[in-house]
Design a protein around this motif. Structure first.
Motif, PDB file in Angstrom:
ATOM      1  N   GLY A 235       0.831  -1.191   0.000  1.00 20.96           N
ATOM      2  CA  GLY A 235       0.000   0.000   0.000  1.00 20.96           C
ATOM      3  C   GLY A 235       0.865   1.239   0.000  1.00 20.96           C
ATOM      4  N   LEU A 236       0.514   2.218  -0.835  1.00 27.04           N
ATOM      5  CA  LEU A 236       1.280   3.451  -0.944  1.00 27.04           C
ATOM      6  C   LEU A 236       0.343   4.643  -0.765  1.00 27.04           C
ATOM      7  N   ILE A 237       0.725   5.570   0.099  1.00 27.26           N
ATOM      8  CA  ILE A 237      -0.022   6.806   0.301  1.00 27.26           C
ATOM      9  C   ILE A 237       0.979   7.944   0.392  1.00 27.26           C
ATOM     10  N   ALA A 238       0.766   8.999  -0.397  1.00 25.74           N
ATOM     11  CA  ALA A 238       1.604  10.196  -0.331  1.00 25.74           C
ATOM     12  C   ALA A 238       0.767  11.338   0.245  1.00 25.74           C
ATOM     13  N   VAL A 239       1.384  12.102   1.147  1.00 26.27           N
ATOM     14  CA  VAL A 239       0.706  13.237   1.777  1.00 26.27           C
ATOM     15  C   VAL A 239       1.582  14.470   1.651  1.00 26.27           C
ATOM     16  N   ASP A 240       0.935  15.661   1.689  1.00 21.97           N
ATOM     17  CA  ASP A 240       1.684  16.911   1.675  1.00 21.97           C
ATOM     18  C   ASP A 240       1.987  17.329   3.109  1.00 21.97           C
ATOM     19  N   PRO A 241       2.761  18.420   3.321  1.00 25.58           N
ATOM     20  CA  PRO A 241       3.105  18.809   4.700  1.00 25.58           C
ATOM     21  C   PRO A 241       1.903  19.117   5.577  1.00 25.58           C
ATOM     22  N   GLN A 242       0.749  19.438   4.982  1.00 22.58           N
ATOM     23  CA  GLN A 242      -0.457  19.711   5.766  1.00 22.58           C
ATOM     24  C   GLN A 242      -1.270  18.456   6.043  1.00 22.58           C
ATOM     25  N   GLY A 243      -0.773  17.292   5.626  1.00 21.01           N
ATOM     26  CA  GLY A 243      -1.471  16.043   5.909  1.00 21.01           C
ATOM     27  C   GLY A 243      -2.595  15.736   4.941  1.00 21.01           C
ATOM     28  N   ARG A 244      -2.601  16.352   3.756  1.00 20.13           N
ATOM     29  CA  ARG A 244      -3.618  16.035   2.752  1.00 20.13           C
ATOM     30  C   ARG A 244      -3.078  14.985   1.788  1.00 20.13           C
ATOM     31  N   ILE A 245      -3.942  14.078   1.370  1.00 21.77           N
ATOM     32  CA  ILE A 245      -3.544  12.987   0.494  1.00 21.77           C
ATOM     33  C   ILE A 245      -3.278  13.532  -0.906  1.00 21.77           C
ATOM     34  N   THR A 246      -2.113  13.208  -1.446  1.00 24.57           N
ATOM     35  CA  THR A 246      -1.780  13.597  -2.813  1.00 24.57           C
ATOM     36  C   THR A 246      -1.734  12.408  -3.754  1.00 24.57           C
ATOM     37  N   ALA A 247      -1.630  11.197  -3.225  1.00 26.68           N
ATOM     38  CA  ALA A 247      -1.646   9.990  -4.058  1.00 26.68           C
ATOM     39  C   ALA A 247      -1.966   8.793  -3.169  1.00 26.68           C
ATOM     40  N   ILE A 248      -2.694   7.836  -3.730  1.00 30.83           N
ATOM     41  CA  ILE A 248      -3.029   6.609  -3.006  1.00 30.83           C
ATOM     42  C   ILE A 248      -3.251   5.515  -4.038  1.00 30.83           C
ATOM     43  N   ASN A 249      -2.652   4.357  -3.827  1.00 32.51           N
ATOM     44  CA  ASN A 249      -2.796   3.304  -4.820  1.00 32.51           C
ATOM     45  C   ASN A 249      -3.915   2.328  -4.440  1.00 32.51           C
ATOM     46  N   ARG A 250      -4.193   1.415  -5.346  1.00 30.52           N
ATOM     47  CA  ARG A 250      -5.327   0.511  -5.189  1.00 30.52           C
ATOM     48  C   ARG A 250      -5.141  -0.417  -3.994  1.00 30.52           C
ATOM     49  N   ASN A 251      -3.923  -0.932  -3.791  1.00 24.59           N
ATOM     50  CA  ASN A 251      -3.699  -1.868  -2.684  1.00 24.59           C
ATOM     51  C   ASN A 251      -3.870  -1.177  -1.336  1.00 24.59           C
ATOM     52  N   ALA A 252      -3.504   0.100  -1.255  1.00 22.20           N
ATOM     53  CA  ALA A 252      -3.718   0.833  -0.003  1.00 22.20           C
ATOM     54  C   ALA A 252      -5.209   0.954   0.274  1.00 22.20           C
ATOM     55  N   ARG A 253      -5.992   1.288  -0.748  1.00 17.27           N
ATOM     56  CA  ARG A 253      -7.438   1.401  -0.553  1.00 17.27           C
ATOM     57  C   ARG A 253      -8.047   0.051  -0.169  1.00 17.27           C
ATOM     58  N   LYS A 254      -7.519  -1.007  -0.768  1.00 16.86           N
ATOM     59  CA  LYS A 254      -8.039  -2.340  -0.471  1.00 16.86           C
ATOM     60  C   LYS A 254      -7.754  -2.722   0.976  1.00 16.86           C
ATOM     61  N   MET A 255      -6.520  -2.493   1.437  1.00 23.08           N
ATOM     62  CA  MET A 255      -6.152  -2.875   2.801  1.00 23.08           C
ATOM     63  C   MET A 255      -6.850  -2.011   3.844  1.00 23.08           C
ATOM     64  N   LEU A 256      -7.126  -0.748   3.491  1.00 27.97           N
ATOM     65  CA  LEU A 256      -7.759   0.161   4.441  1.00 27.97           C
ATOM     66  C   LEU A 256      -9.277   0.126   4.364  1.00 27.97           C
ATOM     67  N   GLY A 257      -9.807  -0.667   3.448  1.00 30.01           N
ATOM     68  CA  GLY A 257     -11.257  -0.776   3.339  1.00 30.01           C
ATOM     69  C   GLY A 257     -11.907   0.405   2.661  1.00 30.01           C
ATOM     70  N   LEU A 258     -11.195   1.054   1.732  1.00 30.12           N
ATOM     71  CA  LEU A 258     -11.731   2.204   1.001  1.00 30.12           C
ATOM     72  C   LEU A 258     -12.165   1.718  -0.379  1.00 30.12           C
ATOM     73  N   SER A 259     -13.452   1.693  -0.596  1.00 30.56           N
ATOM     74  CA  SER A 259     -13.967   1.113  -1.838  1.00 30.56           C
ATOM     75  C   SER A 259     -14.095   2.127  -2.966  1.00 30.56           C
ATOM     76  N   SER A 260     -14.097   3.412  -2.666  1.00 31.86           N
ATOM     77  CA  SER A 260     -14.297   4.425  -3.694  1.00 31.86           C
ATOM     78  C   SER A 260     -13.052   4.578  -4.568  1.00 31.86           C
ATOM     79  N   PRO A 261     -13.205   5.171  -5.758  1.00 28.38           N
ATOM     80  CA  PRO A 261     -12.045   5.398  -6.633  1.00 28.38           C
ATOM     81  C   PRO A 261     -10.994   6.261  -5.944  1.00 28.38           C
ATOM     82  N   GLY A 262      -9.737   6.080  -6.383  1.00 28.91           N
ATOM     83  CA  GLY A 262      -8.636   6.771  -5.727  1.00 28.91           C
ATOM     84  C   GLY A 262      -8.703   8.272  -5.828  1.00 28.91           C
ATOM     85  N   ARG A 263      -9.196   8.815  -6.955  1.00 31.71           N
ATOM     86  CA  ARG A 263      -9.214  10.261  -7.131  1.00 31.71           C
ATOM     87  C   ARG A 263     -10.147  10.940  -6.125  1.00 31.71           C
ATOM     88  N   GLN A 264     -11.115  10.210  -5.607  1.00 34.36           N
ATOM     89  CA  GLN A 264     -12.039  10.800  -4.650  1.00 34.36           C
ATOM     90  C   GLN A 264     -11.332  11.190  -3.360  1.00 34.36           C
TER      91      GLN A 264
END
Length: 554
Positions: A235-264
């Motif tokens: 699972g890969l998640i990138a955040v900016d210095p303010q803690g906002r998500i800038t990128a998230i891959n499919r495996n990260a969403r799968k492991m975290l239970g996030l079913s919506s598309p990544g761009r959301q």
């Protein structure tokens, strides 16, 4: 070649230029056009203003002269000499170029050139004198190209008795225009140079921000990043210095239970997506490796690296993998490591034992050889029976058996304190993790004992699960922990060893991670008379409210 083909060829050549250079050329063209248009507009506006001003000024001056009593009297008397004196006196404080005075029939009574006196005035408006009108004329006159204001001269009965023609040479008006436009042109040139400089700086800034890449190269990098994010198993998640998500891959969403598309999830605060989120937001400039965390109830092994551009902090990227998968592999590796370590210790000890036995046989000391065989076998069996009797977990028992053999190989006495027992592991640890805690503490104690020449080479281990806590105490008489490192000894990469620093500093950090995850505590003290004593208290169970209870009375 047609004009259309030339245009297409020029456009292709322009597109082949580097993107920052194209930006610079476009800004240069736009800036030049703007400065040129603005210059033309200001020049035309000033020309109109100057013309109106000169006309108004000329007419006012002509009317003032025409209303002079002395001039009226001189015209009525046709006194040319007096008219010349009056005009010369008026010209001293004025900026007009010439004055011509005529009678009611436009015959010159005064002219700057005396030879032209008595001749008709030029460029008269028909019927103007009869009507008493004032007017302007611009054209070639007796003096040259000029702008002339003509106004009638009235006597005391309001009868037109003459005319005053006051002129400004066009060459003088043009010189006034140049006096204004030349500095303005210099200002425009300076503005254009500043625009060129700013355009170049802006282009350089774009080149710097784009890392010297073309837009198509950036687009390719973005597509590669998306493909890379999608193909990585972790699972890969990138955040900016303010803690906002800038990128998230499919495996990260799968492991975290996030079913919506990544761009959301892009731009969302990480705290609204992952709980707890401290690993994503706190001290993200620090690199973290192999940290045991819990994300949305899932136990993971996480790594974190900072994203920097020069000295600028852009954020962090976090990779994580389910701890269950790593635990399976870790268990296999740990068992293999323990098995190899035990075999190595046994081999070393048996080589010595076999050498002694061979010597006794060659010396025909058969009774002593037989006694040695029985004693060795009995000692090994006694150790095995004791470990199996007091430690129900077979992996922990096997670990202690291997550590005893390893201690003997190193010339260290490993003393398992009387009263030690283990019937129940803490609920938050499995056999592999618990064995890793005990094994790392013993390895550190062995190493510290060997590094102190004055040590008695004794290591004490107390392990008990009586009460509400599982207690692990390991004491040695080695070199101890330096006072300056006691507050940081459990940080990753921190070690008392100065040689091969990159190979040490993992064991205590791993122990601290396991213990903290279970709500336990670690106490480090000085041993008597020297060395260190590590005491670990791990609660057997976690209470319903999520807290833990410790019982420090054994």
């Amino acid at each position: 070649m047609t004009s259309g083909q030339k245009t297409a060829k020029g456009f292709v050549f322009f597109r082949r230029l580097a993107f920052p250079l194209r930006i610079f050329l476009l800004l240069l063209l736009i800036s030049t056009l703007l400065v040129t248009v603005l210059g033309q507009y200001l020049s035309a506006s000033f020309g109109d203003y100057l013309t109106r001003h000169v006309r108004d000024m000329a007419m006012n001056q002509a009317k003032i002269i025409a209303s002079s009593d002395s001039l009226v009297a001189a015209v009525k008397a046709r006194d040319t000499a007096r008219l010349a004196a009056i005009v010369n006196k008026l010209a001293d404080g004025s900026d007009f170029d010439y004055v011509v005075i005529g009678d009611s029939h436009s015959i010159r009574l005064y002219h700057p050139n005396p030879q032209k006196i008595g001749y008709p005035m030029q460029w008269n408006k028909p019927g103007a004198l009869e009507k008493g009108e004032s007017y302007f004329i611009t054209g070639e006159g007796s003096i040259g190209m000029a702008m002339r204001a003509k106004t009638p001269i009235f006597d005391e009965h309001d009868k037109v008795i003459g005319v005053v023609s006051l002129g400004y040479l066009v060459s003088k008006i043009d010189s006034w225009r140049l006096d204004f436009l030349l500095p303005l042109a210099g200002v425009f040139v300076l503005i254009l140079m500043m625009l060129l400089l700013l355009s170049w700086l802006f282009s350089s800034h774009i080149r710097h921000q784009m890392l010297g890449m073309e837009p198509r190269q950036i687009a390719r990098v973005v597509r590669q990043q998306e493909a890379l994010f999608g193909s990585v198993f972790e699972g890969l998640i990138a955040v900016d210095p303010q803690g906002r998500i800038t990128a998230i891959n499919r495996n990260a969403r799968k492991m975290l239970g996030l079913s919506s598309p990544g761009r959301q999830w892009l731009g969302q605060p990480i705290g609204e997506v992952v709980q707890p989120c401290a690993f994503f937001t706190e001290k993200i400039a620090e690199k973290r490796q192999d940290v045991v965390c819990t994300f949305n109830g899932l136990s993971v092994i996480a790594n974190r690296g900072a994203i920097r551009f020069g000295n600028e902090m852009l954020g962090a990227i976090i990779s994580f993998r389910s701890k269950d998968e790593i635990s399976t592999l870790n268990a296999q590796l740990t068992q293999v490591k323990q098995y190899i370590e035990g075999l190595r210790a046994l081999r070393h000890e048996h080589l010595n034992w076999m050498a002694t036995l061979s010597g006794l046989l060659q010396m025909k000391e058969y009774d002593r050889a037989l006694e040695m065989v029985k004693g060795e076998s009995q000692a090994q069996q006694t150790l095995i029976d004791r470990l199996r009797a007091f430690f129900d977990d077979r992996q922990v028992a096997a670990l202690l058996f291997g550590k005893v053999q390893r201690a003997n190989e190193l010339g260290i006495a490993l003393n398992i304190v009387e009263g030690s027992q283990l019937r129940q592991l803490p609920s938050g640890l499995d056999s592999t993790e618990f064995a890793a805690i005990v094994g790392n503490l013993l390895d550190n104690a062995f190493e510290a004992s060997l590094r102190n020449p004055q040590s008695d080479k004794t290591v004490d281990l107390f392990l008990s699960d009586e009460g509400k806590d599982v207690v692990i105490e390991v004491g040695d008489h080695g070199c101890g922990v330096p006072f300056g490192l006691r507050d940081r000894i459990f940080e990753q990469g921190m070690s008392t060893r100065q040689d091969d620093a990159g190979e040490h500093g993992i064991g205590l950090y791993l122990i601290s991670s396991y213990v903290a995850r279970c709500g336990g505590v670690i106490i480090q003290e000085d041993n008597d008379p020297c060395g260190a004593l590590f005491s670990v208290f791990i609660p057997k169970v976690t209470l319903r409210d999520g807290t833990t209870s410790h019982n420090f009375d054994r």
